[in-house]
Write a protein that holds these residues in place. Structure first.
Motif, PDB file in Angstrom:
ATOM      1  N   GLU A   1      40.053  44.544  -5.571  1.00 48.25           N
ATOM      2  CA  GLU A   1      38.595  44.417  -5.588  1.00 48.25           C
ATOM      3  C   GLU A   1      38.001  44.807  -4.239  1.00 48.25           C
ATOM      4  O   GLU A   1      36.972  45.477  -4.180  1.00 48.25           O
ATOM      5  CB  GLU A   1      38.192  42.989  -5.951  1.00 48.25           C
ATOM      6  N   TRP A   2      38.648  44.382  -3.159  1.00 51.99           N
ATOM      7  CA  TRP A   2      38.140  44.716  -1.834  1.00 51.99           C
ATOM      8  C   TRP A   2      38.200  46.219  -1.592  1.00 51.99           C
ATOM      9  O   TRP A   2      37.255  46.807  -1.049  1.00 51.99           O
ATOM     10  CB  TRP A   2      38.896  43.964  -0.738  1.00 51.99           C
ATOM     11  N   ARG A   3      39.288  46.863  -1.981  1.00 48.52           N
ATOM     12  CA  ARG A   3      39.406  48.326  -1.804  1.00 48.52           C
ATOM     13  C   ARG A   3      38.334  49.053  -2.600  1.00 48.52           C
ATOM     14  O   ARG A   3      37.751  50.025  -2.117  1.00 48.52           O
ATOM     15  CB  ARG A   3      40.796  48.800  -2.210  1.00 48.52           C
ATOM     16  N   ALA A   4      38.071  48.604  -3.823  1.00 49.60           N
ATOM     17  CA  ALA A   4      37.015  49.216  -4.636  1.00 49.60           C
ATOM     18  C   ALA A   4      35.655  49.018  -3.969  1.00 49.60           C
ATOM     19  O   ALA A   4      34.817  49.927  -3.958  1.00 49.60           O
ATOM     20  CB  ALA A   4      37.020  48.615  -6.042  1.00 49.60           C
ATOM     21  N   HIS A   5      35.447  47.843  -3.395  1.00 53.56           N
ATOM     22  CA  HIS A   5      34.198  47.551  -2.700  1.00 53.56           C
ATOM     23  C   HIS A   5      34.022  48.488  -1.497  1.00 53.56           C
ATOM     24  O   HIS A   5      32.954  49.080  -1.310  1.00 53.56           O
ATOM     25  CB  HIS A   5      34.204  46.085  -2.244  1.00 53.56           C
ATOM     26  N   VAL A   6      35.071  48.628  -0.701  1.00 51.02           N
ATOM     27  CA  VAL A   6      35.030  49.504   0.476  1.00 51.02           C
ATOM     28  C   VAL A   6      34.771  50.944   0.050  1.00 51.02           C
ATOM     29  O   VAL A   6      34.004  51.668   0.708  1.00 51.02           O
ATOM     30  CB  VAL A   6      36.331  49.375   1.303  1.00 51.02           C
ATOM     31  N   ALA A   7      35.354  51.377  -1.053  1.00 48.84           N
ATOM     32  CA  ALA A   7      35.119  52.742  -1.547  1.00 48.84           C
ATOM     33  C   ALA A   7      33.647  52.932  -1.916  1.00 48.84           C
ATOM     34  O   ALA A   7      33.074  53.999  -1.657  1.00 48.84           O
ATOM     35  CB  ALA A   7      36.015  53.021  -2.752  1.00 48.84           C
ATOM     36  N   ARG A   8      33.032  51.911  -2.499  1.00 51.07           N
ATOM     37  CA  ARG A   8      31.605  51.998  -2.828  1.00 51.07           C
ATOM     38  C   ARG A   8      30.768  52.132  -1.561  1.00 51.07           C
ATOM     39  O   ARG A   8      29.811  52.907  -1.522  1.00 51.07           O
ATOM     40  CB  ARG A   8      31.150  50.765  -3.606  1.00 51.07           C
TER      41      ARG A   8
ATOM     42  N   PRO B   1      28.251  32.517   5.409  1.00 47.28           N
ATOM     43  CA  PRO B   1      27.999  31.952   4.084  1.00 47.28           C
ATOM     44  C   PRO B   1      29.320  31.769   3.353  1.00 47.28           C
ATOM     45  O   PRO B   1      30.215  32.598   3.436  1.00 47.28           O
ATOM     46  CB  PRO B   1      27.112  32.965   3.378  1.00 47.28           C
ATOM     47  N   VAL B   2      29.454  30.668   2.638  1.00 38.96           N
ATOM     48  CA  VAL B   2      30.698  30.332   1.962  1.00 38.96           C
ATOM     49  C   VAL B   2      31.017  31.351   0.857  1.00 38.96           C
ATOM     50  O   VAL B   2      32.163  31.746   0.693  1.00 38.96           O
ATOM     51  CB  VAL B   2      30.629  28.898   1.392  1.00 38.96           C
ATOM     52  N   GLU B   3      30.024  31.780   0.116  1.00 31.31           N
ATOM     53  CA  GLU B   3      30.231  32.720  -0.994  1.00 31.31           C
ATOM     54  C   GLU B   3      29.978  34.150  -0.533  1.00 31.31           C
ATOM     55  O   GLU B   3      28.921  34.703  -0.735  1.00 31.31           O
ATOM     56  CB  GLU B   3      29.297  32.388  -2.163  1.00 31.31           C
ATOM     57  N   LEU B   4      30.965  34.764   0.076  1.00 31.06           N
ATOM     58  CA  LEU B   4      30.808  36.106   0.622  1.00 31.06           C
ATOM     59  C   LEU B   4      31.875  37.049   0.091  1.00 31.06           C
ATOM     60  O   LEU B   4      32.312  37.953   0.755  1.00 31.06           O
ATOM     61  CB  LEU B   4      30.887  36.026   2.153  1.00 31.06           C
ATOM     62  N   THR B   5      32.310  36.838  -1.144  1.00 29.57           N
ATOM     63  CA  THR B   5      33.396  37.648  -1.695  1.00 29.57           C
ATOM     64  C   THR B   5      32.904  39.016  -2.120  1.00 29.57           C
ATOM     65  O   THR B   5      31.731  39.220  -2.401  1.00 29.57           O
ATOM     66  CB  THR B   5      34.041  36.945  -2.893  1.00 29.57           C
ATOM     67  N   ALA B   6      33.840  39.944  -2.217  1.00 27.90           N
ATOM     68  CA  ALA B   6      33.501  41.313  -2.600  1.00 27.90           C
ATOM     69  C   ALA B   6      33.274  41.443  -4.096  1.00 27.90           C
ATOM     70  O   ALA B   6      32.423  42.186  -4.535  1.00 27.90           O
ATOM     71  CB  ALA B   6      34.596  42.269  -2.163  1.00 27.90           C
ATOM     72  N   GLY B   7      34.037  40.731  -4.901  1.00 24.61           N
ATOM     73  CA  GLY B   7      33.989  40.903  -6.347  1.00 24.61           C
ATOM     74  C   GLY B   7      32.617  40.709  -6.949  1.00 24.61           C
ATOM     75  O   GLY B   7      32.024  41.614  -7.499  1.00 24.61           O
ATOM     76  N   THR B   8      32.098  39.501  -6.874  1.00 28.78           N
ATOM     77  CA  THR B   8      30.792  39.209  -7.465  1.00 28.78           C
ATOM     78  C   THR B   8      29.873  38.536  -6.469  1.00 28.78           C
ATOM     79  O   THR B   8      28.851  38.004  -6.844  1.00 28.78           O
ATOM     80  CB  THR B   8      30.955  38.275  -8.683  1.00 28.78           C
TER      81      THR B   8
ATOM     82  N   ALA C   1      46.745  36.875  -7.849  1.00 29.43           N
ATOM     83  CA  ALA C   1      45.368  36.694  -7.372  1.00 29.43           C
ATOM     84  C   ALA C   1      45.150  37.435  -6.064  1.00 29.43           C
ATOM     85  O   ALA C   1      44.092  38.033  -5.849  1.00 29.43           O
ATOM     86  CB  ALA C   1      45.058  35.207  -7.203  1.00 29.43           C
ATOM     87  N   ILE C   2      46.163  37.415  -5.194  1.00 31.40           N
ATOM     88  CA  ILE C   2      46.065  38.138  -3.922  1.00 31.40           C
ATOM     89  C   ILE C   2      45.970  39.634  -4.173  1.00 31.40           C
ATOM     90  O   ILE C   2      45.134  40.321  -3.581  1.00 31.40           O
ATOM     91  CB  ILE C   2      47.275  37.803  -3.020  1.00 31.40           C
ATOM     92  N   ILE C   3      46.822  40.139  -5.050  1.00 26.71           N
ATOM     93  CA  ILE C   3      46.815  41.573  -5.374  1.00 26.71           C
ATOM     94  C   ILE C   3      45.474  41.964  -5.983  1.00 26.71           C
ATOM     95  O   ILE C   3      44.889  42.984  -5.613  1.00 26.71           O
ATOM     96  CB  ILE C   3      47.980  41.926  -6.315  1.00 26.71           C
ATOM     97  N   GLN C   4      44.965  41.141  -6.909  1.00 29.39           N
ATOM     98  CA  GLN C   4      43.679  41.433  -7.541  1.00 29.39           C
ATOM     99  C   GLN C   4      42.559  41.424  -6.500  1.00 29.39           C
ATOM    100  O   GLN C   4      41.682  42.288  -6.519  1.00 29.39           O
ATOM    101  CB  GLN C   4      43.370  40.414  -8.645  1.00 29.39           C
ATOM    102  N   GLY C   5      42.606  40.473  -5.582  1.00 30.59           N
ATOM    103  CA  GLY C   5      41.599  40.413  -4.524  1.00 30.59           C
ATOM    104  C   GLY C   5      41.616  41.660  -3.653  1.00 30.59           C
ATOM    105  O   GLY C   5      40.565  42.187  -3.283  1.00 30.59           O
ATOM    106  N   LYS C   6      42.811  42.142  -3.338  1.00 35.37           N
ATOM    107  CA  LYS C   6      42.921  43.361  -2.526  1.00 35.37           C
ATOM    108  C   LYS C   6      42.390  44.568  -3.283  1.00 35.37           C
ATOM    109  O   LYS C   6      41.725  45.426  -2.695  1.00 35.37           O
ATOM    110  CB  LYS C   6      44.380  43.600  -2.110  1.00 35.37           C
TER     111      LYS C   6
END
Length: 116
Positions: A12-19, A43-50, A5-10
């Motif tokens: 997703e974050w890298r893809a977000h930063v690239a965008r 805000p509690v829901e501030l994730t990069a993925g969705t 989950a940590i690896i997947q989160g990273k």
């Protein structure tokens, strides 16, 4: 949280930063300011993925693709734009306030019990 989950989160974050980095410079600057503001407000829901940040990037990509300036998308008051985005979101400040109220009730009940 698992290592996967940590690896997947990273990822997703890298893809977000690239965008974000692919956006025009003015959009990148405003995005960073929005991000700072939202991190402070919490805000509690501030994730990069969705989450909210991805939605902002989606909006910015659409605005840039249609040739709009970033302030045409957000309006001149960027903080008000952020506030509108999170107006129905639970924030860490809300959670903290609720815990303070709960602790206050506990203290009042404890005092009431001791005076009996």
């Amino acid at each position: 949280m698992s290592i996967q989950a940590i690896i997947q989160g990273k990822k997703e974050w890298r893809a977000h930063v690239a965008r974000v980095k692919a956006l025009p410079k003015d959009y990148q600057i405003v995005y960073r300011e929005l991000q700072k503001y939202l991190f402070k407000v919490g805000p509690v829901e501030l994730t990069a993925g969705t989450g909210l940040l991805s939605g902002i990037v989606d909006l910015f990509e659409e605005g840039a693709a249609s040739g709009k300036g970033v302030l045409e998308v957000t309006g001149r008051d960027v903080a008000a734009f952020c506030d509108e985005l999170i107006k129905d979101s639970k924030t860490y400040a809300d959670l903290y306030q609720a815990s303070i109220v709960q602790e206050g009730h506990k203290a009042m009940n404890k005092n009431t019990d001791q005076t009996k």
